[in-house]
Design an enzyme around this catalytic site. Structure first.
Site, PDB file in Angstrom:
ATOM      1  N   LYS A   6       0.830  -1.215   0.000  1.00 51.61           N
ATOM      2  CA  LYS A   6       0.000   0.000   0.000  1.00 51.61           C
ATOM      3  C   LYS A   6       0.859   1.258   0.000  1.00 51.61           C
ATOM      4  O   LYS A   6       0.637   2.171  -0.800  1.00 51.61           O
ATOM      5  CB  LYS A   6      -0.907   0.008   1.245  1.00 51.61           C
ATOM      6  CG  LYS A   6      -1.555   1.359   1.515  1.00 51.61           C
ATOM      7  CD  LYS A   6      -2.460   1.343   2.723  1.00 51.61           C
ATOM      8  CE  LYS A   6      -1.803   1.551   4.057  1.00 51.61           C
ATOM      9  NZ  LYS A   6      -1.456   2.929   4.418  1.00 51.61           N
ATOM     10  N   ASN A   7       1.838   1.296   0.890  1.00 54.23           N
ATOM     11  CA  ASN A   7       2.588   2.544   1.055  1.00 54.23           C
ATOM     12  C   ASN A   7       3.594   2.785  -0.068  1.00 54.23           C
ATOM     13  O   ASN A   7       4.252   3.822  -0.108  1.00 54.23           O
ATOM     14  CB  ASN A   7       3.254   2.587   2.435  1.00 54.23           C
ATOM     15  CG  ASN A   7       2.208   2.720   3.533  1.00 54.23           C
ATOM     16  OD1 ASN A   7       1.046   3.040   3.258  1.00 54.23           O
ATOM     17  ND2 ASN A   7       2.604   2.477   4.776  1.00 54.23           N
TER      18      ASN A   7
ATOM     19  N   CYS B 153      -5.623   7.892   9.182  1.00 54.30           N
ATOM     20  CA  CYS B 153      -5.781   7.289  10.506  1.00 54.30           C
ATOM     21  C   CYS B 153      -5.462   8.298  11.599  1.00 54.30           C
ATOM     22  O   CYS B 153      -4.566   9.122  11.451  1.00 54.30           O
ATOM     23  CB  CYS B 153      -4.858   6.083  10.643  1.00 54.30           C
ATOM     24  SG  CYS B 153      -5.443   4.627   9.784  1.00 54.30           S
TER      25      CYS B 153
ATOM     26  N   ARG C  83      -0.841  14.967  13.007  1.00 54.74           N
ATOM     27  CA  ARG C  83      -0.029  14.587  11.835  1.00 54.74           C
ATOM     28  C   ARG C  83       0.140  15.818  10.952  1.00 54.74           C
ATOM     29  O   ARG C  83      -0.498  15.962   9.914  1.00 54.74           O
ATOM     30  CB  ARG C  83      -0.691  13.436  11.067  1.00 54.74           C
ATOM     31  CG  ARG C  83      -0.707  12.146  11.860  1.00 54.74           C
ATOM     32  CD  ARG C  83      -1.344  11.013  11.103  1.00 54.74           C
ATOM     33  NE  ARG C  83      -0.465  10.415  10.121  1.00 54.74           N
ATOM     34  CZ  ARG C  83      -0.804   9.373   9.372  1.00 54.74           C
ATOM     35  NH1 ARG C  83      -2.004   8.854   9.468  1.00 54.74           N
ATOM     36  NH2 ARG C  83       0.045   8.859   8.498  1.00 54.74           N
TER      37      ARG C  83
ATOM     38  N   ASP D  35       4.141   0.695  12.116  1.00 49.78           N
ATOM     39  CA  ASP D  35       2.948   0.038  11.563  1.00 49.78           C
ATOM     40  C   ASP D  35       2.808  -1.405  12.026  1.00 49.78           C
ATOM     41  O   ASP D  35       1.738  -1.997  11.886  1.00 49.78           O
ATOM     42  CB  ASP D  35       2.988   0.064  10.020  1.00 49.78           C
ATOM     43  CG  ASP D  35       2.906   1.474   9.473  1.00 49.78           C
ATOM     44  OD1 ASP D  35       2.487   2.376  10.208  1.00 49.78           O
ATOM     45  OD2 ASP D  35       3.277   1.666   8.293  1.00 49.78           O
TER      46      ASP D  35
ATOM     47  N   ARG E 128      -8.798  -0.332   4.085  1.00 49.90           N
ATOM     48  CA  ARG E 128      -7.910   0.678   3.503  1.00 49.90           C
ATOM     49  C   ARG E 128      -6.541   0.078   3.190  1.00 49.90           C
ATOM     50  O   ARG E 128      -5.844   0.562   2.306  1.00 49.90           O
ATOM     51  CB  ARG E 128      -7.750   1.863   4.464  1.00 49.90           C
ATOM     52  CG  ARG E 128      -9.057   2.634   4.643  1.00 49.90           C
ATOM     53  CD  ARG E 128      -8.851   3.942   5.356  1.00 49.90           C
ATOM     54  NE  ARG E 128      -7.570   4.485   5.004  1.00 49.90           N
ATOM     55  CZ  ARG E 128      -6.717   5.052   5.841  1.00 49.90           C
ATOM     56  NH1 ARG E 128      -7.046   5.181   7.094  1.00 49.90           N
ATOM     57  NH2 ARG E 128      -5.586   5.527   5.423  1.00 49.90           N
TER      58      ARG E 128
HETATM   59  N1  EPU Z   1       5.680  14.692  10.788  1.00 52.66           N
HETATM   60  C1  EPU Z   1       5.762  16.021  11.095  1.00 52.66           C
HETATM   61  N2  EPU Z   1       5.657  16.923  10.067  1.00 52.66           N
HETATM   62  C2  EPU Z   1       5.459  16.535   8.778  1.00 52.66           C
HETATM   63  C3  EPU Z   1       5.401  15.170   8.477  1.00 52.66           C
HETATM   64  C4  EPU Z   1       5.509  14.253   9.508  1.00 52.66           C
HETATM   65  O1  EPU Z   1       5.910  16.396  12.243  1.00 52.66           O
HETATM   66  O2  EPU Z   1       5.363  17.406   7.910  1.00 52.66           O
HETATM   67  C5  EPU Z   1       5.792  13.694  11.873  1.00 52.66           C
HETATM   68  C6  EPU Z   1       4.504  12.884  12.025  1.00 52.66           C
HETATM   69  O3  EPU Z   1       3.544  13.566  12.802  1.00 52.66           O
HETATM   70  C7  EPU Z   1       4.980  11.620  12.647  1.00 52.66           C
HETATM   71  C8  EPU Z   1       6.387  11.452  12.052  1.00 52.66           C
HETATM   72  O4  EPU Z   1       6.746  12.733  11.537  1.00 52.66           O
HETATM   73  O5  EPU Z   1       5.082  11.780  14.026  1.00 52.66           O
HETATM   74  C9  EPU Z   1       6.507  10.423  10.943  1.00 52.66           C
HETATM   75  O6  EPU Z   1       5.580  10.692   9.923  1.00 52.66           O
HETATM   76  P1  EPU Z   1       5.839  10.356   8.394  1.00 52.66           P
HETATM   77  O7  EPU Z   1       5.680  11.607   7.609  1.00 52.66           O
HETATM   78  O8  EPU Z   1       7.104   9.587   8.243  1.00 52.66           O
HETATM   79  O9  EPU Z   1       4.620   9.391   8.073  1.00 52.66           O
HETATM   80  P2  EPU Z   1       3.603   9.466   6.870  1.00 52.66           P
HETATM   81  O10 EPU Z   1       4.307   9.737   5.605  1.00 52.66           O
HETATM   82  O11 EPU Z   1       2.437  10.309   7.245  1.00 52.66           O
HETATM   83  C10 EPU Z   1       3.877   6.924   6.334  1.00 52.66           C
HETATM   84  C11 EPU Z   1       2.984   5.741   6.186  1.00 52.66           C
HETATM   85  C12 EPU Z   1       2.417   5.376   7.537  1.00 52.66           C
HETATM   86  C13 EPU Z   1       3.584   5.040   8.461  1.00 52.66           C
HETATM   87  C14 EPU Z   1       4.557   6.216   8.519  1.00 52.66           C
HETATM   88  C15 EPU Z   1       5.805   5.932   9.339  1.00 52.66           C
HETATM   89  C16 EPU Z   1       2.134   6.001   3.949  1.00 52.66           C
HETATM   90  C17 EPU Z   1       0.980   6.221   3.065  1.00 52.66           C
HETATM   91  N3  EPU Z   1       1.906   6.067   5.262  1.00 52.66           N
HETATM   92  O12 EPU Z   1       3.081   7.976   6.867  1.00 52.66           O
HETATM   93  O13 EPU Z   1       1.616   4.234   7.342  1.00 52.66           O
HETATM   94  O14 EPU Z   1       3.099   4.774   9.737  1.00 52.66           O
HETATM   95  O15 EPU Z   1       4.969   6.580   7.191  1.00 52.66           O
HETATM   96  O16 EPU Z   1       6.450   4.828   8.837  1.00 52.66           O
HETATM   97  O17 EPU Z   1       3.228   5.734   3.480  1.00 52.66           O
HETATM   98  C18 EPU Z   1      -0.068   2.688   7.835  1.00 52.66           C
HETATM   99  O18 EPU Z   1       0.205   2.116   6.771  1.00 52.66           O
HETATM  100  O19 EPU Z   1      -0.824   2.181   8.708  1.00 52.66           O
HETATM  101  C19 EPU Z   1       0.486   4.009   8.091  1.00 52.66           C
HETATM  102  C20 EPU Z   1      -0.009   4.837   8.991  1.00 52.66           C
END
Ligand code: EPU
Length: 418
Positions: free
Chosen positions: A22-23, A116, A121, A305, A397
């Protein structure tokens, strides 16, 4: 409303091919708009989040069609640069379209993304990266209005290795003139997969998998064909399910190196795991022991995750296990649901301590987010009696057919209408 019903106590046995990640596929679908041609995404999982991506692409004027396991995206007719609020709210990944649309159209208009509930976030790093490339972003009234006709390559330093911000920066940098260097980039396998896809399109991107990614922007991009990597979190879920229920399960189509921390944790808990190439085999009798503290961290650390499903697997273990959630502020919503099934988990801030109990009992529980849902199913497989997991739209999802896959492995589990 649909639910998943599980009768606990069955061992799991058999072989399963893991779905595409998915990711990986979500940012790749966003990247399709960059080329103005036809892209074939092979092994594209059937997920609600993929449907949402399809709806966004169609709204933008792209043609999207499924051919078996493949999804075809033709972005030649793209004639819009906005995403409606209802599509933005359906998932967090919708924000990755921002960098891609900006690179293709020189402007973009969308609202803040949903997804989620894992605590706050923010998208400040995404916006910082785009601003560094020269985008002008107006955030008033809940709408992001972005202009970036003349994006220029530059150095982007991320204060933390955000997966989404790294992806957004990579996509926008493809449309910027000159060289962009992304420092402290996320190193997840899904970032490497995105780089491979961009390279097939003709982009000059290198360094993914390390903390420094370099993009030579402004290349002419073309349609291409790409097969997504296997979903390491879905694989982790099935390994945890087999560890908890006991049995002999062989997973195919996933790179075991992407799961090294999960495999090490399950081995420590007492499972026998053999892995090679694209195959992982787990055997165990369902009797697990507590393990060293599990601290979630960006890749190659233990994946956030997989925290909930591993916790669920250890609920009946002998001894205690401490979990420290370092990536998200509030990712323990499964704890109170697991407690309904008799789990003993002490929670304090970012730390959860699982004290193994001799037995769990089936209960009616709610999937409050995607991985919470998967964890409740893993708990249900080892509980006495019937567990009914409600609100499975969250599970849909990210899992193509969680109940069907586990049923094929011998679990007594089915999706029902309630
Ligand atoms: N963060 C910030 N500012 C930003 C972006 C992120 O403070 O602008 C913080 C977030 O709040 C969080 C941390 O940085 O505390 C990590 O967030 P990240 O941006 O790495 O996560 P994401 O891109 O929103 C993806 C996956 C998530 C997975 C995370 C961490 C996708 C679509 N989603 O999310 O997947 O948990 O990386 O590995 O790639 C899931 O599949 O269940 C899922 C939530």
């Amino acid at each position: 409303m649909r639910a998943i019903t599980v009768e606990g106590g069955r061992r799991l046995r058999g072989e399963l091919t893991v779905q595409g990640a998915k990711n990986s596929v979500l940012p790749i679908l966003a990247a399709c708009v960059l080329c103005g041609g036809v892209c074939r995404i092979r092994r594209c999982p059937r997920l609600d989040d993929v449907e949402t991506c399809g709806a966004i692409l169609r709204h933008l004027g792209c043609r999207v069609c499924r051919q078996g396991e493949d999804l075809l995206v033709d972005s030649s007719g793209m004639d819009r640069w906005d995403i409606p609020d209802d599509l933005m709210r359906r998932m967090r990944s919708s924000v990755i379209f921002l960098g891609a649309i900006l690179a293709r159209c020189g402007r973009a208009e969308l609202s803040y993304p949903g997804g989620c509930e894992l605590g706050p976030r923010p998208i400040d790093l995404h916006l910082l990266a785009l601003r560094r490339l020269g985008a002008e972003i107006d955030e008033s009234g809940g709408t992001l209005r972005c202009r970036g006709e003349g994006l220029r390559g530059t150095e982007i330093v991320l204060s933390l290795p955000s997966v989404g911000a790294t992806e957004n920066a990579m996509l926008a940098a493809c449309g910027a003139r000159g060289t962009t260097v992304i420092c402290n980039a996320a190193r997840e396998p899904e970032i490497v997969d995105l780089q491979r896809f961009l390279q097939k399109m003709g982009a000059e991107v290198r360094g993914a998998g390390t903390s420094t990614i370099t993009v030579e922007g402004g290349r002419r991009l073309r349609g291409c064909c790409h097969r997504c990597i296997g979903d390491r979190i879905v694989a982790a879920t099935y390994l945890c399910a087999a560890a908890a229920a006991g049995g002999d399960v062989c997973l195919k189509g996933v790179d075991y190196r992407h799961l090294s921390t999960v495999i090490a944790a399950l081995q420590q808990a007492g499972c026998r795991i053999v892995s090679r190439d694209r195959m992982i085999r787990l055997t165990g009798d369902g009797a697990l022991r507590g393990i060293c503290p599990v601290r979630t961290a960006p890749y190659p650390g233990f994946p956030t995750d997989a925290q909930a499903v591993l916790m669920a697997a250890l609920l009946r273990s002998e001894g205690t296990t401490m979990f420290v959630e370092n990536v998200f502020q509030s990712r323990y919503r499964h704890v109170s649901e697991l407690a309904r099934m008799g789990a003993d988990i002490r929670l304090e801030g970012r730390v959860a301590v699982v004290c193994g109990v001799p037995r769990l009992r089936g209960a009616a529980v709610r999937a409050t987010d995607l991985r919470c849902g998967a964890a409740l199913v893993v708990a249900g497989l080892q509980a006495e009696g019937t567990t009914r997991v409600e609100e499975i739209r969250h599970i849909k999802r990210g899992y193509g057919d969680l109940a069907g896959d586990l049923a094929r492995l011998g679990a007594e589990i089915r999706e029902t209408e309630i």
